[in-house]
Design a protein around this motif. Structure first.
Motif, short mmCIF file in Angstrom:
data_model
loop_
_atom_site.label_atom_id
_atom_site.label_comp_id
_atom_site.label_asym_id
_atom_site.label_seq_id
_atom_site.Cartn_x
_atom_site.Cartn_y
_atom_site.Cartn_z
N UNK A 288 0.98 -1.19 0.04
CA UNK A 288 0.08 -0.03 0.00
C UNK A 288 0.96 1.26 0.06
N UNK A 289 0.80 2.05 -1.02
CA UNK A 289 1.63 3.35 -1.07
C UNK A 289 1.64 4.33 0.12
N UNK A 290 0.28 4.49 0.43
CA UNK A 290 0.34 5.41 1.29
C UNK A 290 0.47 4.85 2.66
N UNK A 291 0.75 3.65 2.86
CA UNK A 291 1.09 3.06 4.04
C UNK A 291 2.69 3.23 4.06
N UNK A 292 3.31 3.09 3.01
CA UNK A 292 4.88 3.20 2.90
C UNK A 292 5.33 4.58 3.09
N UNK A 293 4.31 5.44 2.69
CA UNK A 293 4.66 6.95 2.76
C UNK A 293 4.56 7.37 4.05
N UNK A 294 3.40 6.72 5.01
CA UNK A 294 3.32 7.09 6.35
C UNK A 294 4.66 6.51 7.19
#
Length: 817
Positions: free
Chosen positions: A272-278
């Motif tokens: 999940x890209x948003x999770x990686x950014x978090x």
């Protein structure tokens, strides 16, 4: 690996039946362990339409349904599913249908006063799920069907599953494409692999990069950003493919990665890209691959928090671990229902690195099992492009950018093959006239070409240069490997067989025959056979150390087997499997004044509650095993071997309870000991109450069995006449064992010409205020029986009195009755 016959037929043209194909695959080195015909799971089950659904008049949780099943009249069916309602299209098992997955034949029945003619089925009842909350229903907007149609094509049950096992060197066989190539070579069928465009180039984004710390661990890594993802259920065809391979469908994104895994043998992972950014703390994502180094625990997708070791290869973002590379992803970055953008990982990892990483975590997955054997490096781009195409088609995904770190060196391997060497190794084959002949070039070359090898003739017409395809470079390294392929495809059964001029039937030695009987006896008594290494840690007394150990920690031979059994017992408890009641037959080693010694031995361990289930118990608490129950298990095994042992108090082993340990004797020889684990040792090893163990000399046991085998055993008929029993109670010193008392009773009874004493049982023991100090009160029941008549008081009383007098004279008992 589970191979779907229907799926396989989309990749290669097959004219064989599943049974014939399984036979050919097995002969070619791919053992088919099972053939699962799913057509039988729902034979006779049809599509029904719930025309009307009303509450049952006599039951709150039941419904009375009028179901159209293609007959002239609707069938009345009583259903207990909470989700049944009017207007559903459902699978219906009509009367006479047999459902093998639940072992149920449908018959007309009356349920709470209402007749029912059939059953509306759930997926669990059709074998497609372990549990179901309610009945299954079909969506006419998604699938085309008519009322009364067979449900098997709609549920993917018109298929046959082959459970296939490949050897460790055939990594290509862990994919549908690999098996399809093999089947095409075996049958001559046309191969139709998925068409995937590999010439696509994706833009690069400075916000997404890949950094590999050591290319030896990860030769290639592709990270592709895919936006506009719509997570949802997968289409039926995809779910059917995964379920046929034994993989549970989750959502369309995860299912696509698993589909590519099964199709091409290339593991993928979606973050999940948003999770990686978090996790990264910003929008710039640097995907890294490195070994663990003082990293915090990682919580993986299975919900386990895993302590990272130095052998673990990690996927990181901004140097923070997010996954165990090639094994399992992290829970924090998993794809979920809210995911809108993903980073798709498609990578190559070193087989040894993944094997060590998975082993240190005690974790083996579908991905790691393929990386451990070796993934085809030339297939990486094809698998990635196929996955991206499916993400666009099934999840609405749009590829935004791709970051790549590629250190692959794709080299073609060429091996020289000589026809003379082929015939020298394989020998002759049967010719048309049933005469032995050598293989010819016209027979060898088509086999190699069917397997994808490119063959180029040398100057000598019987010598060829063979180019190895990328998917076989992991196991084809030498000329002998090519010769093995020729033999495998030509058929081992087509080569001439040459047997020795004379041969004799083999037989088992006497000790081996008795040892197998011993194994059978102890298994029959309820014990599981265990096997441990003979190696142990050095430092004990009388140990034999080896000069060149495999591991320094295990450089000595065991002098006893009890320590390993205790560890196995504790490990079994730690894994939540309950007490381990088991035995082991092996050898022990020691050193004494006479040199190095070796002896066969048998040991066992027992504990826990011998009762099964909690129905007959007063509470759900387990009852510790008693001394008599442990003794009974051991005696059951020995009695089945025809052996009878005597027990004497024993205090020689500090690991055992001094008051609950006995030495075992048979025919005057010491057999071993049985005892309860000492409380201090039990507390140190964190064992439950009352754990018992035994150690026996296997050589003594084998000698005793040989003596029984040599003696003649005569049948003694049962007496049809009733028995006479007498109770005998007395005070006796606590130092006198029950075994000694029984011997005195039996000896006194045998002094008569024909002993009438049939049985001696201890029925009561008491120590309390009314018993003299240093003594205990015992009560025995003596059973008298004659084989040819009913005994009278005049016959029994004198014999019983003689036994009483013998006890008073030899053991100084104080008779009470």
């Amino acid at each position: 690996m589970h191979i779907s016959f229907n799926w396989l037929k989309t990749l290669v043209a097959i004219d064989l039946s599943p049974e014939d194909l399984a036979h050919q695959l097995t002969l070619a080195g791919f053992e088919v362990e099972d053939i699962e015909d799913r057509k039988t799971w729902a034979e006779g089950v049809v599509v029904g339409y719930v025309r009307d659904c009303q509450p049952h008049p006599n039951a709150n949780k039941l419904s009375v349904c009028q179901v159209e099943v293609g007959d002239a009249e609707a069938a009345t069916i009583v259903c207990g599913a909470p989700n049944v309602k009017t207007g559903l299209y459902v699978p219906v098992a009509r009367p006479g249908t047999y459902l093998p997955c639940i072992d149920l034949k449908i018959k007309p029945a009356k349920l709470r006063g209402v007749k029912s003619f059939g059953m509306i089925c759930s997926l669990a009842e059709l074998g497609l799920a372990k549990e179901s909350a309610g009945i299954h229903s079909f969506d006419p907007a998604v699938q085309s069907f008519q009322v009364g149609d067979d449900v098997r094509p709609l549920l993917g049950l018109d298929d046959v599953i082959l459970d296939l096992t490949s050897t460790a060197n055939r990594a290509d066989a862990l994919s549908m494409v690999g098996i399809a190539r093999e089947v095409a070579a075996l049958t001559g069928g046309t191969l139709s692999l998925p068409e995937v465009k590999t010439d696509s180039s994706w833009p690069q984004d400075p916000g997404l990069s890949v950094a590999i710390a050591d290319p030896a661990h990860c030769p290639a890594y592709l990270a592709t950003r895919v936006d506009n993802i719509q997570v949802g259920p997968s289409p039926d065809w995809l779910r059917t493919c995964l379920e046929s391979a034994g993989i549970r469908a989750i959502n369309n994104v995860v299912d696509i990665t698993n589909y590519i895994l099964i199709t091409w043998g290339q593991p993928l992972h979606a973050f999940d890209r948003q999770a990686l950014e978090t996790i990264a703390g910003g929008t710039d994502l640097q995907i890294g691959v490195r070994l663990a180094d003082d990293d915090p625990p990682l919580r993986t997708l299975d919900g386990q928090s895993r302590q990272l070791e130095a052998q673990n290869l990690l996927i990181t973002v901004q140097n923070k671990p997010v996954a165990l590379a090639g094994v399992m992803g992290g829970e924090q970055s998993e794809v979920n229902a809210q995911t809108q953008s993903i980073i798709l990982e498609c990578a190559l990892f070193n087989a040894v690195s993944i094997r060590r990483s998975a082993r240190v975590q005690g974790l083996r997955t579908e991905a790691s099992s393929r990386y451990e054997r070796g993934v085809n490096p030339a297939q990486l781009d094809v698998a990635c492009q196929h996955a991206l195409a499916l993400l666009a088609d099934l999840a609405g995904g749009t590829v935004v950018s791709q970051a790549k770190a590629d250190y692959r060196t794709l080299q073609q391997r060429t091996i020289l093959l000589r026809l003379e060497r082929v015939n020298q190794i394989l020998g002759p084959v049967w010719g048309q006239d049933e005469e032995p002949v050598d293989l010819e070039a016209s027979q060898v070359l088509p086999i190699l070409e069917s397997l994808g090898f490119r063959v180029t003739p040398e100057d000598d017409p019987q010598i060829w240069s063979v180019e190895i395809p990328a998917h076989r470079q992991g196991d084809i390294e030498r000329e002998i490997d090519l010769i093995e392929e020729i033999a495998r495809l030509y058929g081992y059964d087509n080569f001439c067989d040459t047997l020795p001029a004379k041969s004799e039937f083999g037989y088992l030695g006497e000790d081996e025959v008795y040892t197998r009987k011993i194994r059978q006896a102890f298994r029959g008594a309820g014990l599981t056979e265990l096997i441990h290494y003979s190696w142990t840690k050095p430092g004990g007394d009388r140990q034999i150390s080896v000069i060149n150990p495999l591991l320094i920690e295990f450089s000595a031979l065991r002098t006893e087997m009890l320590t390993a059994l205790i560890k196995a017992f504790r490990f079994n408890l730690e894994q939540g499997n309950g007490p381990l009641n088991g035995f082991e037959i092996g050898r022990i080693f020691w050193e004494d004044e006479q040199g190095l010694q070796e002896s066969p031995a048998i040991a066992g361990i027992m504990g826990g509650d011998v009762r099964q289930g909690t129905w007959a118990q007063d509470s759900n608490r387990d009852s510790p095993m008693s001394w008599f129950e442990a003794k009974g298990i051991l005696e059951a095994a020995l009695t089945s071997l025809g052996l009878s042992v005597e027990y004497q108090p024993d205090r020689q082993d500090d690991r055992l309870h001094p008051g609950r340990t006995a030495s075992l004797w048979i025919q005057g020889q010491r057999l071993g000991r049985l005892g309860q684990i000492h409380p201090l040792l039990r507390q140190d090893q964190d064992l439950p109450d009352a754990v018992y163990c035994f150690e026996l000399d296997l050589a003594v046991l084998l000698d005793a069995m040989a003596d029984i085998e040599d003696s003649q055993i005569h049948f003694q008929p049962f007496s049809p006449y009733p028995a006479v029993d007498r109770d005998l109670a007395f005070f006796i010193s606590t130092g006198v064992s029950v075994a000694e008392i029984s011997r005195v009773i039996q000896t006194a009874a045998q002094k008569s010409n024909a002993s009438l004493l049939n049985q001696v049982d201890l029925i009561d023991e008491y120590q309390g205020e009314t018993v003299p100090a240093g003594q205990r009160s015992l009560a025995f029941r003596l059973v008298y029986r004659a084989p040819d008549r009913t005994l009278t008081e005049e016959e029994v009383n004198p014999l019983h009195q003689r036994i009483r007098e013998a006890l008073e004279a030899k053991l100084s008992v104080s008779l009470r009755s």
